[in-house]
Write a protein that holds these residues in place. Structure first.
Motif, PDB file in Angstrom:
ATOM      1  N   CYS A 188      49.226  34.387  41.095  1.00 47.47           N
ATOM      2  CA  CYS A 188      47.928  34.462  41.748  1.00 47.47           C
ATOM      3  C   CYS A 188      46.986  35.273  40.867  1.00 47.47           C
ATOM      4  N   GLY A 189      45.778  35.519  41.347  1.00 49.76           N
ATOM      5  CA  GLY A 189      44.828  36.307  40.580  1.00 49.76           C
ATOM      6  C   GLY A 189      43.970  35.470  39.648  1.00 49.76           C
ATOM      7  N   CYS A 190      43.353  36.145  38.680  1.00 45.20           N
ATOM      8  CA  CYS A 190      42.324  35.508  37.857  1.00 45.20           C
ATOM      9  C   CYS A 190      42.851  34.393  36.963  1.00 45.20           C
ATOM     10  N   MET A 191      44.073  34.526  36.438  1.00 46.98           N
ATOM     11  CA  MET A 191      44.614  33.460  35.594  1.00 46.98           C
ATOM     12  C   MET A 191      44.704  32.146  36.355  1.00 46.98           C
ATOM     13  N   SER A 192      44.964  32.241  37.646  1.00 45.15           N
ATOM     14  CA  SER A 192      45.119  31.033  38.454  1.00 45.15           C
ATOM     15  C   SER A 192      43.827  30.249  38.599  1.00 45.15           C
ATOM     16  N   GLN A 193      42.692  30.889  38.333  1.00 44.51           N
ATOM     17  CA  GLN A 193      41.407  30.208  38.440  1.00 44.51           C
ATOM     18  C   GLN A 193      41.056  29.430  37.177  1.00 44.51           C
ATOM     19  N   GLN A 194      41.941  29.455  36.162  1.00 44.72           N
ATOM     20  CA  GLN A 194      41.670  28.772  34.907  1.00 44.72           C
ATOM     21  C   GLN A 194      42.499  27.491  34.816  1.00 44.72           C
ATOM     22  N   PHE A 237      33.422  33.480  36.368  1.00 44.56           N
ATOM     23  CA  PHE A 237      33.961  32.188  36.776  1.00 44.56           C
ATOM     24  C   PHE A 237      35.235  32.349  37.612  1.00 44.56           C
ATOM     25  N   THR A 238      36.057  33.362  37.318  1.00 44.14           N
ATOM     26  CA  THR A 238      37.298  33.538  38.075  1.00 44.14           C
ATOM     27  C   THR A 238      37.073  34.274  39.390  1.00 44.14           C
ATOM     28  N   THR A 252      47.647  38.290  38.472  1.00 44.35           N
ATOM     29  CA  THR A 252      47.344  38.217  37.044  1.00 44.35           C
ATOM     30  C   THR A 252      45.907  38.572  36.685  1.00 44.35           C
ATOM     31  N   CYS A 253      45.725  38.847  35.395  1.00 38.52           N
ATOM     32  CA  CYS A 253      44.431  39.177  34.814  1.00 38.52           C
ATOM     33  C   CYS A 253      44.135  38.194  33.691  1.00 38.52           C
ATOM     34  N   MET A 262      54.490  28.551  43.705  1.00 36.25           N
ATOM     35  CA  MET A 262      53.140  28.541  44.276  1.00 36.25           C
ATOM     36  C   MET A 262      52.153  29.184  43.320  1.00 36.25           C
ATOM     37  N   VAL A 263      50.967  28.614  43.287  1.00 35.82           N
ATOM     38  CA  VAL A 263      49.857  29.131  42.499  1.00 35.82           C
ATOM     39  C   VAL A 263      48.633  29.152  43.401  1.00 35.82           C
TER      40      VAL A 263
END
Length: 513
Positions: free
Chosen positions: A144-150, A233-234, A111-112, A166-167
């Motif tokens: 996975c990806g950047c959305m998962s870091q939020q 941040f991501t 994700t983005c 899974m995330v």
């Protein structure tokens, strides 16, 4: 990594399953740190570790035998390259790729988070995947990806999308075998998101998306902290790969017959600034890559603040360094650039453009622009329009501003009505189209070098490829020239593409200077 750096399965997942209320924030205390500009600006002292010994653990070998994987990728080239790495890991585990979710055993959405529209597409796709999961509960679905870091995104997934198994985040890709194993063994969602700034993991397997062009990461993260952007941040802080590892990878790609590489980084021309033991920057890397026998070398995306004279000097030498530079400006107003946190002015940007054009007279410049940023007046928007004309960009990616959770700009009042944003975007796009058509028109009657990528999407009897200046060219020729550099005489220019007549394959001594 220790247990304080990740959230794994077990008691926490059981707690989540039994929890009646919808507040999951306590589970992020050791997993995810919400964006803090104050803390982030002080970062840089955290030690970045380099690992070059990645290997598939013996216990995971053959995990994917008889199974297929599907990855849907959203966003930038960095995400595309991350997908290549994950595909490489899947293949090493024994999985086979598939082009449809219908026969996949594992489905990953990479994700983005850069814009709201990208997030909405992911949530929409998760909704579409729910009936598939209901029909076949054995399918694993991952985000996975950047959305998962939020934190807000993961909260929403936990609350709403129980079909997700899974995330995991941007720093956890090398942990994919462990995450898949845990997902197979657990009845609950596997959540593994690290809040640390990230390490450098070398020797990760890659399954390249093609055999003609390749992406090469040279650095990760960003320290610029533009007020509208979530990427620092991501993706974590700026951290550069060692030059010897990059050069070795490019040499290997050249030996395999790749014709073009693109160097990737969130802020690619900040490369090397984080080295304590080495005075080596992007200009030095480009100079070294210029000596490698590969026809084309590009880089993206650059920040005007870090575009130094040494880099311009090296690019001006040409050879396999192409004469196309993507240089995001975002706004033509110094006052808007200031509240965007871009760290340059309209005047300094134009000065940089002047230096580049003086050194590389035939350079093609492209850019990114945001319209409707908070407090942008009609006059400030007009400054963007006049800057576009003054620079003479040949193409631009244009966007309407949308606030992102956790960014400083989110706290600003989004006080530009949507109808005004749309009207400004339309005016800007009309200008972009006009200048794009003018840029294409100059190629009529000229002979250009084209890297042939394959059949045209619209007509399988027509081949297509790109020039050194990244112009799309369509022409008829034997399929045998796919993957080669050819000369094409342009017969007609359109707004976004060129039609031409195939002449001949370019000989090697014609390519490199």
């Amino acid at each position: 990594m220790n247990e304080e750096q990740r959230l794994s399965t077990g008691q926490v997942n059981t707690d989540l399953a039994n929890k009646e209320e919808k507040d999951y924030s306590q589970y992020f205390q050791t997993v995810y740190t919400p964006p803090s500009l104050k803390k982030a600006r002080r970062r840089g002292k955290e030690e970045v570790s380099y690992f070059d010994d990645f290997e598939i653990e013996e216990r995971f070998e053959g995990m994917g035998n008889g199974r297929k994987f599907y990855i849907r990728t959203y966003g930038c080239q960095m995400n595309e390259h991350d997908t290549e790495v994950m595909a490489g890991i899947f293949t090493a585990l024994g999985y086979e790729p598939t082009t449809t979710v219908d026969d996949a055993n594992i489905i990953l959405l990479n994700t983005c988070a850069i814009r709201e529209n990208a997030e909405n597409k992911v949530f929409g796709e998760l909704g579409h995947l729910k009936p598939l999961k209901q029909r076949n509960p054995d399918i694993l679905i991952g985000v996975c990806g950047c959305m998962s870091q939020q934190e807000s995104v993961v909260n929403k997934i936990l609350q709403t999308y129980d079909q997700v198994d899974m995330v995991f985040g941007t720093h956890n890709i090398h942990r994919l075998p462990n995450i898949i194993h845990e997902a197979y063994m657990s009845k609950e969602m596997v959540l593994e998101v690290w809040s640390k700034e990230g390490d450098i993991i070398e020797n990760l397997p890659k399954k390249r998306l093609g055999n003609i062009k390749a992406w090469v990461n040279i650095m990760y993260g960003c320290d610029k902290f533009c007020t509208y952007c979530i990427v620092p941040f991501t993706r974590g802080k700026e951290r550069s790969r060692r030059p010897e590892d990059i050069i070795q990878e490019v040499r290997h790609l050249a030996a395999q017959g790749y014709q073009e590489i693109t160097l990737l980084g969130q802020n690619v021309n900040a490369y090397g600034k984080d080295f304590d033991d080495l005075n080596y920057r992007l200009a030095d890397l480009m100079a070294d890559l210029r000596r490698i026998d590969i026809p084309r070398v590009r880089f993206t995306t650059s920040h005007p603040w870090d575009f130094d004279d040494e880099l311009i000097e090296v690019l001006a030498k040409g050879g396999n360094l192409v004469e196309h530079i993507h240089l995001p400006v975002q706004s033509g107003s110094s006052s808007i650039l200031k509240i965007m946190g871009r760290a340059y002015t309209r005047e300094s940007y134009l000065e940089l453009v002047g230096k580049i054009r003086k050194a590389i007279p035939n350079v093609a410049l492209t850019t990114d622009i945001i319209v409707g940023f908070p407090n942008e007046t009609d006059e400030q928007f007009e400054e963007t329009m006049t800057l576009y004309e003054e620079v003479g960009f040949e193409m631009a990616y244009t966007y309407i501003y949308s606030p992102r959770d956790g960014t400083p700009a989110e706290k600003m009042k989004d006080n530009i009505p949507m109808e005004v944003k749309k009207e400004r975007l339309q005016r800007l796009n009309n200008l972009v189209n006009e200048y794009a058509a003018e840029a294409m028109k100059q190629f009529e009657g000229q002979v250009v070098e084209v890297l042939v990528e394959g059949e045209s999407k619209r007509n399988d009897e027509v081949l297509s490829g790109y020039t050194r200046k990244s112009k799309l060219v369509n022409f008829k020729a034997p399929k045998s020239v796919i993957g080669k550099l050819v000369n094409v005489k342009i017969t007609e220019a359109k707004t976004w593409s060129l039609d031409g007549e195939f002449l001949h394959v370019v000989e090697k001594d014609e390519v490199l200077n």
